[in-house]
Motif scaffolding. Structure first.
Motif, PDB file in Angstrom:
ATOM      1  N   GLY A  38       0.795  -1.219   0.000  1.00  0.00           N
ATOM      2  CA  GLY A  38       0.000   0.000   0.000  1.00  0.00           C
ATOM      3  C   GLY A  38       0.827   1.269   0.000  1.00  0.00           C
ATOM      4  N   GLY A  39       2.063   1.181  -0.549  1.00  0.00           N
ATOM      5  CA  GLY A  39       2.936   2.347  -0.581  1.00  0.00           C
ATOM      6  C   GLY A  39       3.338   2.829   0.804  1.00  0.00           C
ATOM      7  N   ARG A  40       3.283   1.954   1.788  1.00  0.00           N
ATOM      8  CA  ARG A  40       3.591   2.301   3.185  1.00  0.00           C
ATOM      9  C   ARG A  40       2.838   3.572   3.596  1.00  0.00           C
ATOM     10  NH1 ARG A  40       8.234  -0.623   5.144  1.00  0.00           N
ATOM     11  NH2 ARG A  40       9.568  -1.412   3.500  1.00  0.00           N
ATOM     12  N   SER A  41       1.520   3.538   3.437  1.00  0.00           N
ATOM     13  CA  SER A  41       0.722   4.748   3.655  1.00  0.00           C
ATOM     14  C   SER A  41      -0.378   4.590   4.705  1.00  0.00           C
ATOM     15  CB  SER A  41       0.072   5.163   2.321  1.00  0.00           C
ATOM     16  OG  SER A  41      -0.794   4.144   1.844  1.00  0.00           O
ATOM     17  N   LEU A  42      -0.379   3.471   5.436  1.00  0.00           N
ATOM     18  CA  LEU A  42      -1.472   3.237   6.382  1.00  0.00           C
ATOM     19  C   LEU A  42      -1.332   4.115   7.621  1.00  0.00           C
ATOM     20  CD1 LEU A  42      -1.916  -0.657   6.368  1.00  0.00           C
ATOM     21  CD2 LEU A  42      -2.782   1.044   4.756  1.00  0.00           C
ATOM     22  N   GLY A  43      -2.428   4.768   8.011  1.00  0.00           N
ATOM     23  CA  GLY A  43      -2.440   5.545   9.242  1.00  0.00           C
ATOM     24  C   GLY A  43      -2.654   4.648  10.452  1.00  0.00           C
ATOM     25  N   SER A  44      -2.713   5.270  11.626  1.00  0.00           N
ATOM     26  CA  SER A  44      -2.792   4.506  12.876  1.00  0.00           C
ATOM     27  C   SER A  44      -4.033   3.623  12.959  1.00  0.00           C
ATOM     28  CB  SER A  44      -2.777   5.466  14.070  1.00  0.00           C
ATOM     29  OG  SER A  44      -1.589   6.203  14.122  1.00  0.00           O
ATOM     30  N   VAL A  45      -5.194   4.191  12.601  1.00  0.00           N
ATOM     31  CA  VAL A  45      -6.447   3.447  12.738  1.00  0.00           C
ATOM     32  C   VAL A  45      -6.470   2.245  11.808  1.00  0.00           C
ATOM     33  CG1 VAL A  45      -8.950   3.546  12.452  1.00  0.00           C
ATOM     34  CG2 VAL A  45      -7.736   5.463  13.503  1.00  0.00           C
ATOM     35  N   VAL A  46      -6.122   2.457  10.548  1.00  0.00           N
ATOM     36  CA  VAL A  46      -6.143   1.350   9.583  1.00  0.00           C
ATOM     37  C   VAL A  46      -5.083   0.312   9.943  1.00  0.00           C
ATOM     38  CG1 VAL A  46      -5.895   0.714   7.153  1.00  0.00           C
ATOM     39  CG2 VAL A  46      -7.055   2.835   7.769  1.00  0.00           C
ATOM     40  N   THR A  47      -3.901   0.752  10.351  1.00  0.00           N
ATOM     41  CA  THR A  47      -2.855  -0.193  10.767  1.00  0.00           C
ATOM     42  C   THR A  47      -3.346  -1.070  11.910  1.00  0.00           C
ATOM     43  OG1 THR A  47      -1.076   1.325  10.129  1.00  0.00           O
ATOM     44  CG2 THR A  47      -0.512  -0.411  11.683  1.00  0.00           C
ATOM     45  N   ALA A  48      -3.960  -0.438  12.911  1.00  0.00           N
ATOM     46  CA  ALA A  48      -4.415  -1.169  14.097  1.00  0.00           C
ATOM     47  C   ALA A  48      -5.528  -2.147  13.772  1.00  0.00           C
ATOM     48  CB  ALA A  48      -4.877  -0.168  15.158  1.00  0.00           C
ATOM     49  N   LEU A  49      -6.566  -1.667  13.107  1.00  0.00           N
ATOM     50  CA  LEU A  49      -7.736  -2.507  12.873  1.00  0.00           C
ATOM     51  C   LEU A  49      -7.489  -3.568  11.813  1.00  0.00           C
ATOM     52  CD1 LEU A  49     -10.646   0.092  13.161  1.00  0.00           C
ATOM     53  CD2 LEU A  49      -9.654  -1.393  14.918  1.00  0.00           C
ATOM     54  N   SER A  50      -6.681  -3.244  10.800  1.00  0.00           N
ATOM     55  CA  SER A  50      -6.389  -4.262   9.789  1.00  0.00           C
ATOM     56  C   SER A  50      -5.498  -5.354  10.369  1.00  0.00           C
ATOM     57  CB  SER A  50      -5.745  -3.640   8.549  1.00  0.00           C
ATOM     58  OG  SER A  50      -4.482  -3.079   8.840  1.00  0.00           O
ATOM     59  N   ALA A  51      -4.578  -4.984  11.266  1.00  0.00           N
ATOM     60  CA  ALA A  51      -3.748  -6.002  11.932  1.00  0.00           C
ATOM     61  C   ALA A  51      -4.618  -6.910  12.793  1.00  0.00           C
ATOM     62  CB  ALA A  51      -2.676  -5.335  12.795  1.00  0.00           C
ATOM     63  N   GLY A  52      -5.581  -6.316  13.508  1.00  0.00           N
ATOM     64  CA  GLY A  52      -6.461  -7.110  14.352  1.00  0.00           C
ATOM     65  C   GLY A  52      -7.373  -8.018  13.554  1.00  0.00           C
ATOM     66  N   ALA A  53      -7.988  -7.482  12.509  1.00  0.00           N
ATOM     67  CA  ALA A  53      -8.922  -8.278  11.712  1.00  0.00           C
ATOM     68  C   ALA A  53      -8.216  -9.392  10.959  1.00  0.00           C
ATOM     69  CB  ALA A  53      -9.667  -7.369  10.729  1.00  0.00           C
ATOM     70  N   SER A  54      -7.001  -9.110  10.464  1.00  0.00           N
ATOM     71  CA  SER A  54      -6.264 -10.151   9.743  1.00  0.00           C
ATOM     72  C   SER A  54      -5.845 -11.272  10.679  1.00  0.00           C
ATOM     73  CB  SER A  54      -5.030  -9.550   9.055  1.00  0.00           C
ATOM     74  OG  SER A  54      -4.099  -9.063  10.009  1.00  0.00           O
ATOM     75  N   ASP A  55      -5.697 -10.954  11.954  1.00  0.00           N
ATOM     76  CA  ASP A  55      -5.308 -11.948  12.952  1.00  0.00           C
ATOM     77  C   ASP A  55      -6.491 -12.831  13.339  1.00  0.00           C
ATOM     78  OD1 ASP A  55      -4.470 -13.309  15.259  1.00  0.00           O
ATOM     79  OD2 ASP A  55      -4.693 -11.535  16.526  1.00  0.00           O
ATOM     80  N   MET A  56      -7.612 -12.222  13.643  1.00  0.00           N
ATOM     81  CA  MET A  56      -8.758 -12.957  14.192  1.00  0.00           C
ATOM     82  C   MET A  56      -9.645 -13.511  13.081  1.00  0.00           C
ATOM     83  SD  MET A  56      -8.415 -12.950  17.412  1.00  0.00           S
ATOM     84  CE  MET A  56      -7.459 -12.123  18.671  1.00  0.00           C
ATOM     85  N   SER A  57      -9.524 -14.778  12.819  1.00  0.00           N
ATOM     86  CA  SER A  57     -10.317 -15.424  11.777  1.00  0.00           C
ATOM     87  C   SER A  57     -11.667 -15.846  12.341  1.00  0.00           C
ATOM     88  CB  SER A  57      -9.562 -16.640  11.240  1.00  0.00           C
ATOM     89  OG  SER A  57      -9.390 -17.592  12.273  1.00  0.00           O
ATOM     90  N   GLY A  58     -12.331 -16.783  11.672  1.00  0.00           N
ATOM     91  CA  GLY A  58     -13.611 -17.273  12.141  1.00  0.00           C
ATOM     92  C   GLY A  58     -13.531 -17.903  13.527  1.00  0.00           C
ATOM     93  N   TRP A  59     -12.309 -18.208  13.974  1.00  0.00           N
ATOM     94  CA  TRP A  59     -12.111 -18.763  15.326  1.00  0.00           C
ATOM     95  C   TRP A  59     -12.677 -17.829  16.393  1.00  0.00           C
ATOM     96  CZ3 TRP A  59      -9.196 -16.395  19.194  1.00  0.00           C
ATOM     97  CH2 TRP A  59      -8.957 -17.147  20.338  1.00  0.00           C
TER      98      TRP A  59
END
Length: 494
Positions: A38-59
């Motif tokens: 993403g051109g190293r352009s993620l802000g704090s909110v997107v970095t935080a929530l995308s890291a969390g969502a990518s981690d937590m699957s259907g589990w």
């Protein structure tokens, strides 16, 4: 109007929204750096929530609530371990990895970083780490496809074959079109949907039972052991559950979010947002399973499906307690959890194939446009293989998913962690740690010694291997040490 009609409408609106985000992200994808990070352009909110969502699957919405429902609050030790591991990952790894990857030839992938950090002219680190990613993540992707298929199958009465494609299609489309930005933006939306579902659902369950006091009383009457944090657990079992947190240091799809942040300065804010989101989601998932015990004890006539499969507890409570339109939105949270993880895994596999194998071994002079399109077609290739593996949900290969987390955690975790904090670490140390960690997990899993979760010995032996092989090896070059020192100085300055 049937029960499934409003659910189908809300599902379709949600899926179309995710695909639309993919096409919006397409317009911001100009080169391969954009497509992969993403051109190293993620802000704090997107970095935080995308890291969390990518981690937590259907589990998060099925596995954890189901375990709590069946065994009681003692199953929440794993949530405690994950919380501790995630916090340490944000605190120790996130900012340093963002700076170090930029100082080491603007590395776009973990294999890219390892190769540059340790000046590996043989490219052994790049090849082995890329192969580890491809093997484990292709299997992970297959499990995600199965989870999505099971959701569509149970919710809409589709055949498994139809549900397989319905569950995977939207994720493949927006990942193919929009790349990393699409994945990160959709992850942010999906994270919001997940936390909404996991806060609202347990509140409604408690209200339906008659309040918090009544719910606790019903649970205690059924079995006081449901409220015992040490139920059927010894010291080794507790350590094993807490040990899940060690996996965070080596998960490529989570580490990619740190690498894509707009600056290491935004990591501090992202850490706070990410940890609050994670803690609330885990507490909500635990509460769904725990208070679900009380609900189905009071309403045994509704307990048929959860008696057969405890992992259906969130689905069943949602269908029973909510208006079908709201239920459709809440059930979309399960799809969000599946899609957010699957899309990240597809993209990491694509980047390993394109950046670490295609570009470095087949087409060193490939243009940015060519690399973007190769990356897109690699998404399709990995997705096709995952769907083939998932076509038979009973296929034994899917059993490997149970220790893929441990495989990444032990193979990559110590290498990532020590490469960021220990200047003296060498290429041979990294190679030894990667091989020892992966081998220990595979062997330990087969024999199950001490009933200890395999990530713990894997992480320990890999760390020892890194230190020993690095110390007997000659020191890194002056240039490598200077790059490391410059990156660390930049990180510490802020």
């Amino acid at each position: 109007m049937t029960l499934s009609t409003p659910m189908m409408v809300t599902f379709c609106i949600y899926i179309l929204g995710m695909v639309l985000i993919g096409f919006i992200a397409y317009r911001s994808t100009k080169n391969f750096d954009d497509y992969i990070l993403g051109g190293r352009s993620l802000g704090s909110v997107v970095t935080a929530l995308s890291a969390g969502a990518s981690d937590m699957s259907g589990w998060l919405l099925m596995g954890l609530p189901g375990a709590i429902f069946l065994s009681g609050i003692s199953e929440s030790w794993i949530a405690i371990g994950l919380t501790l591991g995630a916090y340490l990952n944000w605190k120790i790894v996130a900012g340093r990895l963002r700076v170090q990857t930029e100082h080491h030839d603007n590395a776009l992938t973990l294999p890219d970083f390892f190769s540059s950090r340790f000046e590996d002219s043989s490219k052994m680190l790049r090849v082995i780490s890329a192969l580890v990613i491809l093997v484990f993540f292709t299997i992970y992707c297959a499990s995600g496809v199965v989870a999505g298929a099971r959701l569509f199958e149970s919710t809409f009465g589709m055949s498994y074959e139809t549900a397989l494609w319905a569950g995977a299609a939207a994720t493949i489309i927006y990942t193919f079109v929009g790349g990393f930005l699409a994945v990160s933006w959709t992850d942010t939306v999906q994270a919001g949907l997940m936390i909404f579902a996991l806060i609202l659902t347990p509140v409604m369950v408690i209200v339906a039972v008659g309040g918090l006091g009544d719910a606790m009383q019903v649970i205690a009457v059924k079995s006081t052991q449901n409220m015992d944090m040490l139920k059927n657990l010894n010291f080794v079992a507790i350590v094993s559950l807490l040990g899940w947190g060690l996996g965070y240091f080596g998960q490529p799809h989570i580490l990619a979010r740190f690498m894509a942040a707009d600056s290491h300065r935004s990591i501090r804010t992202a850490r706070r947002i990410g940890m609050i989101w994670m803690i609330l989601c885990l507490m909500g998932a635990v509460a769904v399973g725990f208070f679900g015990i009380a609900y189905f004890e009071n309403h045994p006539e509704h307990a048929g499906e959860v008696s057969k499969n405890g992992e259906r507890i969130f689905i069943e409570l949602t269908r029973i307690l909510f208006n079908p339109w709201i239920a459709g939105i809440l059930l979309s949270a399960i799809l969000a959890a599946v899609m957010s993880t699957l899309s990240c895994q597809l993209l990491v596999c694509s980047s390993a194939l394109t950046e670490d194998l295609y570009k470095n071994f087949l087409r060193k002079g490939a243009s940015q446009r060519e690399l973007v399109w190769v990356g897109r077609f690699m998404v399709l290739l990995v997705a096709a293989i995952a769907i083939l593996l998932a076509a038979n949900p009973e296929n034994r290969v899917l059993g490997l998913v149970s220790y893929a987390w441990a495989g990444f955690g032990a193979a990559f975790g110590p290498v990532v962690l020590l490469s960021l904090i220990w200047q003296r670490m060498t290429r041979n140390g990294a190679l030894a740690g990667m091989i020892i960690g992966a081998a220990t997990v595979l062997i330990w899993k087969q024999y199950g010694w001490l009933d200890l979760y395999e990530i713990i010995p894997g992480f320990l032996f890999a760390s020892i291997g890194i230190v020993l092989f690095s110390l007997v090896d000659k020191a890194p070059s002056a240039a490598a040490q200077q790059r490391f020192a410059a990156a660390e100085a930049e990180y510490q300055a802020d």
